[in-house]
Design a protein around this motif. Structure first.
Motif, mmCIF file in Angstrom:
data_model
loop_
_atom_site.group_PDB
_atom_site.id
_atom_site.type_symbol
_atom_site.label_atom_id
_atom_site.label_comp_id
_atom_site.label_asym_id
_atom_site.label_seq_id
_atom_site.Cartn_x
_atom_site.Cartn_y
_atom_site.Cartn_z
ATOM 1 N N LEU A 68 3.830 19.029 49.387
ATOM 2 C CA LEU A 68 4.957 19.739 49.997
ATOM 3 C C LEU A 68 4.509 20.765 51.044
ATOM 4 O O LEU A 68 5.039 20.757 52.164
ATOM 5 C CB LEU A 68 5.803 20.394 48.896
ATOM 6 N N VAL A 97 3.418 19.028 54.302
ATOM 7 C CA VAL A 97 4.518 18.473 55.092
ATOM 8 C C VAL A 97 5.361 19.577 55.712
ATOM 9 O O VAL A 97 5.816 19.469 56.856
ATOM 10 C CB VAL A 97 5.378 17.530 54.222
ATOM 11 N N ALA A 98 5.556 20.667 54.980
ATOM 12 C CA ALA A 98 6.287 21.801 55.555
ATOM 13 C C ALA A 98 5.594 22.304 56.811
ATOM 14 O O ALA A 98 6.248 22.663 57.802
ATOM 15 C CB ALA A 98 6.417 22.920 54.526
ATOM 16 N N VAL A 127 10.899 26.345 59.429
ATOM 17 C CA VAL A 127 10.651 24.992 58.930
ATOM 18 C C VAL A 127 11.936 24.182 59.006
ATOM 19 O O VAL A 127 13.009 24.666 58.629
ATOM 20 C CB VAL A 127 10.146 25.031 57.475
ATOM 21 N N TRP A 153 13.727 22.129 57.164
ATOM 22 C CA TRP A 153 13.763 21.684 55.766
ATOM 23 C C TRP A 153 14.553 20.401 55.584
ATOM 24 O O TRP A 153 14.267 19.610 54.669
ATOM 25 C CB TRP A 153 14.321 22.796 54.883
ATOM 26 N N VAL A 175 12.031 17.750 56.093
ATOM 27 C CA VAL A 175 11.148 17.663 54.925
ATOM 28 C C VAL A 175 11.834 16.895 53.801
ATOM 29 O O VAL A 175 11.238 16.004 53.172
ATOM 30 C CB VAL A 175 10.722 19.069 54.452
#
Length: 412
Positions: free
Chosen positions: A315, A318-319, A330, A332, A335
């Motif tokens: 996580l 990838v963030a 970010v 999100w 993501v």
């Protein structure tokens, strides 16, 4: 009750959960602070090793590591001992996985015993609920078998996940070819990946069978997938966390601890896969979590095992890929798409996982908070310590994971 930001909504909310469902998203008071809520993460490519490889990982330790990383659903690859290649073995794996902190979805082998010689009984396995077939760890190198396999995928609405590695081209390669000579070891050329992808895309076009390409690692592979999607072929692709951030130069510096298949590639390849993930050419991130005991990772380039672990650290990697360098914010929603929504769809479990964070939906989610931290092998949940990210400086951390309203991981 958690105080969270929700992708696509302004402000913070108090997340109210009862009876396994999200009951309410109640606007939080001004000035409040909190994390970000994402649908429970879904890993389409996990090696849990049980049965047969419990020295490296068990279902229990792998599931605990997954929950710590924000995952609620993992697809368990078939290269166990015995191989998951029959309905009876699929059912046994499901039985073993009952009560774990994640839902384990068995991936069936594509060929009996992973031998690349004869197809499994796709019809029976699909009827037993298998949605994904793969010999991962080995390529299905025989074009005729892939033709038959993709024909069966089209017939049963399932997908074939290919480990693209031409035996004739790769041979005994262990590192990316451009750096192999300097290390005095055989090279693993990009063409070994791209040749198989090109062939299998042609077979997907001929059959209509769904092809999923595992761990894309080269710019050439990205170009092939991009062209295939432009032509409307039934193809999806994944990239691993390590191929998003580490290069063959890291492998040269750190040695066989970073031996992985496919190998870490050039900086140009890393740029290509990152851009492809951002623009949707690569659909998802999958960990290819491949635990090994220390004794099998401590040898030479020729003898050390291939594989890295990353369930607990995927996580934050990838963030970082989806962080705007100008603002530090970010994306999100992106993501969530590549780590939950799309993997659930590709794996055929979108009724269970990757669901919206909204009232009435299952309370299956993870909460991420901004936090500087460095993973340490002594604090891991996986049985194995072969992570490439121990000591890395991360900016986000999973603080809570819940499955159907039941907390499966909380930070102290």
């Amino acid at each position: 009750m958690e105080r969270v930001g929700v992708a696509g909504r302004d402000g913070l909310y108090d997340l109210v959960v009862a009876d396994g469902l999200i009951q309410e998203l109640r606007p939080a008071p001004p000035g409040a602070s909190g994390g970000v809520v994402l649908p429970g993460l879904v890993d389409l490519h996990t090696h849990l090793r049980e049965p047969g490889g419990e020295e490296a990982e068990t279902l229990a330790t792998g599931a605990r590591a997954a929950a710590a990383g924000g995952f609620t659903d993992v697809f368990a690859m078939a290269n166990t001992a015995p191989v998951t290649d029959t309905v009876a073995r699929v059912r046994e794996l499901r039985r073993r996985a009952e009560g774990l902190p994640v839902r384990v979805h068995p991936v069936a082998a594509a060929t009996t015993g992973l031998d690349g010689q004869a197809l499994v009984d796709v019809a029976a396995l699909a009827a037993a609920g298998v949605t994904l077939f793969s010999d991962d760890g080995r390529c299905v190198d025989d074009a005729g078998l892939v033709l038959d396999l993709l024909t069966a995928m089209a017939r049963h609405g399932t997908a074939f996940a290919q480990h693209a590695q031409s035996t004739a081209i790769v041979r005994d390669g262990v590192v990316n070819s451009p750096v192999a000579a300097g290390l005095g070891v055989p090279g693993w050329p990009a063409a070994g990946e791209e040749a198989v992808i090109g062939r299998d895309l042609a077979l997907a076009a001929a059959t209509g069978g769904r092809l999923h390409i595992c761990h894309v690692s080269t710019a050439g592979a990205v170009a092939l997938v991009r062209a295939a999607k432009r032509d409307g072929l039934p193809v999806t692709a994944e990239v691993t966390p390590h191929h998003l951030v580490l290069t063959d130069r890291h492998a040269v510096r750190r040695g066989p601890a970073l031996k992985v298949n496919p190998p870490l590639r050039s900086a140009e390849d890393v740029t290509a896969v990152r851009e492809a993930l951002r623009d949707g050419t690569i659909d998802i991130v999958a960990t290819d979590h491949a635990p090994h005991p220390a004794r099998t990772k401590s040898g030479s380039w020729l003898t050390a095992a291939f594989g890295l672990t990353s369930l607990e650290t995927a996580l934050p990697v990838v963030a970082d890929v989806f962080t705007d360098l100008r603002t530090g914010t970010v994306d999100w929603a992106a993501v969530a798409a590549v780590m939950s929504v799309r993997p659930a769809a590709v794996g055929g479990v979108a009724d269970l996982a990757g669901r919206p964070t909204a009232p009435g939906e299952p309370a299956t989610f993870c909460v991420v908070r901004p936090e500087r931290w460095r993973p340490h092998p002594a604090a891991r949940f996986s049985r194995s310590a072969n992570s490439p990210f121990h000591g890395a400086d991360f900016a986000h951390r999973v603080r809570l994971t819940a499955l159907a309203g039941r907390p499966t991981h909380t930070l102290p």
